[in-house]
Design an enzyme around this catalytic site. Sequence first.
Site, mmCIF file in Angstrom:
data_model
loop_
_atom_site.group_PDB
_atom_site.id
_atom_site.type_symbol
_atom_site.label_atom_id
_atom_site.label_comp_id
_atom_site.label_asym_id
_atom_site.label_seq_id
_atom_site.Cartn_x
_atom_site.Cartn_y
_atom_site.Cartn_z
ATOM 1 N N PRO A 2 -16.471 14.158 -102.908
ATOM 2 C CA PRO A 2 -15.668 15.299 -102.466
ATOM 3 C C PRO A 2 -16.434 16.600 -102.679
ATOM 4 C CG PRO A 2 -14.320 13.792 -103.735
ATOM 5 C CD PRO A 2 -15.743 13.304 -103.853
ATOM 6 N N GLU A 3 -16.445 17.441 -101.655
ATOM 7 C CA GLU A 3 -17.150 18.708 -101.734
ATOM 8 C C GLU A 3 -16.153 19.843 -101.932
ATOM 9 O OE1 GLU A 3 -20.223 19.340 -98.874
ATOM 10 O OE2 GLU A 3 -20.865 17.247 -98.887
ATOM 11 N N HIS A 90 -6.732 1.750 -111.344
ATOM 12 C CA HIS A 90 -7.698 2.820 -111.569
ATOM 13 C C HIS A 90 -7.051 4.178 -111.838
ATOM 14 C CE1 HIS A 90 -10.879 0.044 -110.619
ATOM 15 N NE2 HIS A 90 -10.343 -0.215 -109.454
ATOM 16 N N ARG A 109 -14.548 4.443 -109.309
ATOM 17 C CA ARG A 109 -15.949 4.347 -109.708
ATOM 18 C C ARG A 109 -16.234 5.018 -111.055
ATOM 19 N NH1 ARG A 109 -18.988 5.484 -103.912
ATOM 20 N NH2 ARG A 109 -17.644 4.131 -102.661
ATOM 21 N N ARG A 152 -39.454 31.244 -103.149
ATOM 22 C CA ARG A 152 -39.107 29.819 -103.182
ATOM 23 C C ARG A 152 -39.763 29.082 -102.020
ATOM 24 N NH1 ARG A 152 -35.712 27.842 -107.478
ATOM 25 N NH2 ARG A 152 -34.505 29.608 -108.273
#
Length: 270
Positions: A2-3, A90, A109, A152
């Site tokens: 998930p972002e 879970h 997980r 960079r």
Amino acid sequence: MPELPEVETTVAGLRKILDGEVIARAEAFRADLRWPMPVDLRQRLTGARVTNLGRRAKYGLIYTDRDDVLIFHLGMSGRWRVDPSEMEKHDHFVLETHSGRLTALNDPRRFGSLDIMPSAHIGSFKAFVGMGPEPLSDDFDASVLQTALEGRAAPIKAMLLNQNIVAGLGNIYVCEALHMSGISPAIAAAKVSRPRLERLVTAIKEVLTAAIAVGGSTLRDFAAPDGELGYFAKDWRVYGREGQACMCGAPVKRRIDSGRSTFYYAKCQR
């Protein structure tokens, strides 16, 4: 994983259930997720009133009137289930309010995490030290990004995924924003001109705002607290579209960078 938009969606759903409520029960069903849970989690949360909910990068924040903040990360597959009719294998942690609402953190997980600390010290939380600005805040603009990228040589995509440059950006939305702004993911970060950085910052804000508006992206196991999946995936421009054609006529290409898939149009991203 998930972002940012998925976490924002999750926090918005939890806010409807928890904000202003007194926690009657806080119970963990195992000692750890990605790392051990705080041993005083139950003591610090039981009887506390939730005063606010928020987000920092990909972490959700639940504040209480005891000047504590519960910090959660959903890991690869975590989600909060609201008012489940029965507990699942879970469901590793639950919060129950005095009004009878129940939220269960489900994480098959176990790559997620739970931490608690005084809210006044949240800036010293290990994941937040040195973290860059929030991409949707006024603190993130082309000037800030240009300064962070000076000197960079690493690719611009890698720099946008660096949480010290900007907080909370993930693989999906970086691929999307780079395409929207016409920037190659492989170009050296310091070589991206100021006008192009202006377009990039605008694209980042636009793609995140659009994803939040429709509840995030359907990706693997992600779901909002009400069980609804996000729908932004149908609007992806490049992510997951390998071989499909862009308006410029070029097919979407995919390559692996540091174990992550990068999707891009070689012709219109330079």
